[in-house]
Design a protein around this motif. Sequence first.
Motif, PDB file in Angstrom:
ATOM      1  N   ARG A  43       0.552  -1.044   0.040  1.00 24.14           N
ATOM      2  CA  ARG A  43      -0.175   0.040   0.508  1.00 24.14           C
ATOM      3  C   ARG A  43       0.927   1.280  -0.014  1.00 24.14           C
ATOM      4  NH1 ARG A  43      -2.972  -3.285   3.290  1.00 24.14           N
ATOM      5  NH2 ARG A  43      -2.697  -1.599   5.516  1.00 24.14           N
ATOM      6  N   GLU A  44       2.184   1.392   1.133  1.00 24.00           N
ATOM      7  CA  GLU A  44       2.912   2.500   1.145  1.00 24.00           C
ATOM      8  C   GLU A  44       3.675   2.557  -0.809  1.00 24.00           C
ATOM      9  OE1 GLU A  44       5.602   1.233   4.306  1.00 24.00           O
ATOM     10  OE2 GLU A  44       4.059   2.439   5.937  1.00 24.00           O
ATOM     11  N   LEU A  45       4.439   1.621  -0.835  1.00 27.50           N
ATOM     12  CA  LEU A  45       4.241   1.582  -2.661  1.00 27.50           C
ATOM     13  C   LEU A  45       3.281   1.952  -3.438  1.00 27.50           C
ATOM     14  CD1 LEU A  45       7.090  -1.525  -2.758  1.00 27.50           C
ATOM     15  CD2 LEU A  45       7.489   0.362  -2.784  1.00 27.50           C
ATOM     16  N   ALA A  46       1.941   1.560  -3.265  1.00 25.27           N
ATOM     17  CA  ALA A  46       1.419   1.984  -4.509  1.00 25.27           C
ATOM     18  C   ALA A  46       1.124   4.158  -4.038  1.00 25.27           C
ATOM     19  CB  ALA A  46      -0.161   1.109  -4.266  1.00 25.27           C
ATOM     20  N   SER A  47       1.528   3.798  -2.666  1.00 30.21           N
ATOM     21  CA  SER A  47       0.954   5.423  -3.087  1.00 30.21           C
ATOM     22  C   SER A  47       1.846   6.346  -3.133  1.00 30.21           C
ATOM     23  CB  SER A  47       0.293   5.930  -1.473  1.00 30.21           C
ATOM     24  OG  SER A  47       0.740   6.831  -0.733  1.00 30.21           O
ATOM     25  N   MET A  48       2.985   5.558  -2.719  1.00 30.60           N
ATOM     26  CA  MET A  48       4.314   6.379  -3.546  1.00 30.60           C
ATOM     27  C   MET A  48       4.273   6.366  -5.152  1.00 30.60           C
ATOM     28  SD  MET A  48       7.183   4.949  -0.480  1.00 30.60           S
ATOM     29  CE  MET A  48       8.474   5.564  -1.965  1.00 30.60           C
ATOM     30  N   ARG A  49       4.115   5.468  -5.679  1.00 34.23           N
ATOM     31  CA  ARG A  49       4.273   5.581  -7.026  1.00 34.23           C
ATOM     32  C   ARG A  49       3.155   6.412  -7.329  1.00 34.23           C
ATOM     33  NH1 ARG A  49       3.214   0.165  -8.213  1.00 34.23           N
ATOM     34  NH2 ARG A  49       4.980   0.200  -7.728  1.00 34.23           N
ATOM     35  N   SER A  50       2.333   6.325  -6.763  1.00 31.94           N
ATOM     36  CA  SER A  50       0.860   7.826  -7.602  1.00 31.94           C
ATOM     37  C   SER A  50       1.283   8.672  -6.987  1.00 31.94           C
ATOM     38  CB  SER A  50      -0.559   7.587  -6.700  1.00 31.94           C
ATOM     39  OG  SER A  50      -0.703   7.635  -5.266  1.00 31.94           O
ATOM     40  N   GLU A  51       1.776   9.375  -5.844  1.00 40.52           N
ATOM     41  CA  GLU A  51       1.975  10.857  -5.414  1.00 40.52           C
ATOM     42  C   GLU A  51       3.640  10.343  -6.572  1.00 40.52           C
ATOM     43  OE1 GLU A  51       3.717  10.853  -1.177  1.00 40.52           O
ATOM     44  OE2 GLU A  51       1.669   9.825  -0.099  1.00 40.52           O
ATOM     45  N   THR A  52       4.398  10.152  -7.286  1.00 39.68           N
ATOM     46  CA  THR A  52       5.707  10.365  -8.035  1.00 39.68           C
ATOM     47  C   THR A  52       4.750  10.510  -9.472  1.00 39.68           C
ATOM     48  OG1 THR A  52       6.576   8.530  -7.128  1.00 39.68           O
ATOM     49  CG2 THR A  52       7.359   8.728  -8.338  1.00 39.68           C
ATOM     50  N   GLU A  53       3.575   9.464  -9.686  1.00 39.55           N
ATOM     51  CA  GLU A  53       3.357   9.977 -10.961  1.00 39.55           C
ATOM     52  C   GLU A  53       2.952  10.786 -10.947  1.00 39.55           C
ATOM     53  OE1 GLU A  53       1.268   6.806 -10.966  1.00 39.55           O
ATOM     54  OE2 GLU A  53       2.757   5.265 -11.984  1.00 39.55           O
ATOM     55  N   ALA A  54       2.287  12.125  -9.386  1.00 37.16           N
ATOM     56  CA  ALA A  54       0.895  13.017  -9.446  1.00 37.16           C
ATOM     57  C   ALA A  54       2.297  14.203  -9.610  1.00 37.16           C
ATOM     58  CB  ALA A  54       0.798  13.459  -8.302  1.00 37.16           C
ATOM     59  N   LEU A  55       3.660  14.199  -8.907  1.00 36.40           N
ATOM     60  CA  LEU A  55       4.363  15.017  -9.574  1.00 36.40           C
ATOM     61  C   LEU A  55       5.790  15.105 -11.039  1.00 36.40           C
ATOM     62  CD1 LEU A  55       6.793  14.235  -6.217  1.00 36.40           C
ATOM     63  CD2 LEU A  55       5.290  16.415  -6.691  1.00 36.40           C
ATOM     64  N   LEU A  56       5.268  14.099 -11.689  1.00 39.19           N
ATOM     65  CA  LEU A  56       5.548  13.996 -12.568  1.00 39.19           C
ATOM     66  C   LEU A  56       5.136  14.997 -13.477  1.00 39.19           C
ATOM     67  CD1 LEU A  56       7.609   9.853 -13.239  1.00 39.19           C
ATOM     68  CD2 LEU A  56       8.963  12.899 -12.983  1.00 39.19           C
ATOM     69  N   ARG A  57       3.843  14.047 -13.508  1.00 42.15           N
ATOM     70  CA  ARG A  57       2.881  15.015 -13.797  1.00 42.15           C
ATOM     71  C   ARG A  57       2.762  16.739 -14.144  1.00 42.15           C
ATOM     72  NH1 ARG A  57      -0.603  10.920 -13.024  1.00 42.15           N
ATOM     73  NH2 ARG A  57      -1.562  12.002 -11.334  1.00 42.15           N
ATOM     74  N   GLN A  58       2.602  17.071 -12.274  1.00 41.89           N
ATOM     75  CA  GLN A  58       3.120  18.968 -12.766  1.00 41.89           C
ATOM     76  C   GLN A  58       4.199  19.357 -13.775  1.00 41.89           C
ATOM     77  OE1 GLN A  58       2.921  19.521  -8.486  1.00 41.89           O
ATOM     78  NE2 GLN A  58       0.863  19.308  -8.271  1.00 41.89           N
ATOM     79  N   VAL A  59       5.292  18.317 -13.117  1.00 37.03           N
ATOM     80  CA  VAL A  59       6.556  19.321 -14.145  1.00 37.03           C
ATOM     81  C   VAL A  59       6.392  18.864 -15.274  1.00 37.03           C
ATOM     82  CG1 VAL A  59       8.827  17.664 -13.774  1.00 37.03           C
ATOM     83  CG2 VAL A  59       8.589  18.125 -12.134  1.00 37.03           C
ATOM     84  N   ALA A  60       5.473  17.720 -15.934  1.00 39.67           N
ATOM     85  CA  ALA A  60       5.878  17.718 -17.418  1.00 39.67           C
ATOM     86  C   ALA A  60       4.437  18.862 -18.206  1.00 39.67           C
ATOM     87  CB  ALA A  60       4.368  16.629 -17.425  1.00 39.67           C
ATOM     88  N   THR A  61       3.506  19.672 -17.133  1.00 40.63           N
ATOM     89  CA  THR A  61       2.427  20.630 -17.016  1.00 40.63           C
ATOM     90  C   THR A  61       3.270  22.113 -17.183  1.00 40.63           C
ATOM     91  OG1 THR A  61       0.514  19.559 -16.501  1.00 40.63           O
ATOM     92  CG2 THR A  61       0.687  21.867 -16.626  1.00 40.63           C
ATOM     93  N   ARG A  62       4.228  22.271 -15.831  1.00 40.00           N
ATOM     94  CA  ARG A  62       4.876  23.314 -15.681  1.00 40.00           C
ATOM     95  C   ARG A  62       5.766  23.515 -16.969  1.00 40.00           C
ATOM     96  NH1 ARG A  62       5.157  22.957  -9.944  1.00 40.00           N
ATOM     97  NH2 ARG A  62       2.952  24.251  -9.234  1.00 40.00           N
TER      98      ARG A  62
END
Length: 112
Positions: A43-62
Motif C-alpha cells: 500500500r505504501e509503495l502504491a501510494s508513493m508510486r501515485s505521488e511520484t506520478e502526480a509530481l511527474l505530471r506537474q513537472v510535465a505541465t509546468r
Amino acid sequence: ALLGQAVGEVAALTQGHADKKDAAHFLSRRMDVVSTQESVRNRELASMRSETEALLRQVATRAAQFEQYEQGLLKDLHAAEYERQLHVQTVHEYLTEMSFVMGMPGGEHGRH
C-alpha cells in the motif's frame, strides 16, 4: 522393560508431534505477520508510486507551460525585431527623400 520403552517412545512421539504442531502454529502466525507487513508495504509503495506520478505530471505541465511562454517570448522578440527593421527602413527612406528634396534647386528649402 519392553513396555516401558514402548511407552517412552509413544511419549516422545506425542511430544514431537506437539512440538511440530506448535512450530507449525508459530510459523502460521509468523506468515500472517509477514503477509500483513507486506500488504502495508505494498500500500505504501502504491501510494508513493501515485505521488511520484502526480509530481511527474506537474513537472510535465509546468514544462509545457514554460515552453509556451518561451515560444510567446520568441514570437514577441521576432515581432519587435521586425518593427525595429521597419522603423529603420522608414527613417532611412524619409531621410533619403528629405535630402533629395533639400538638394533640389527651387525646392522648398533649396537656395536660389
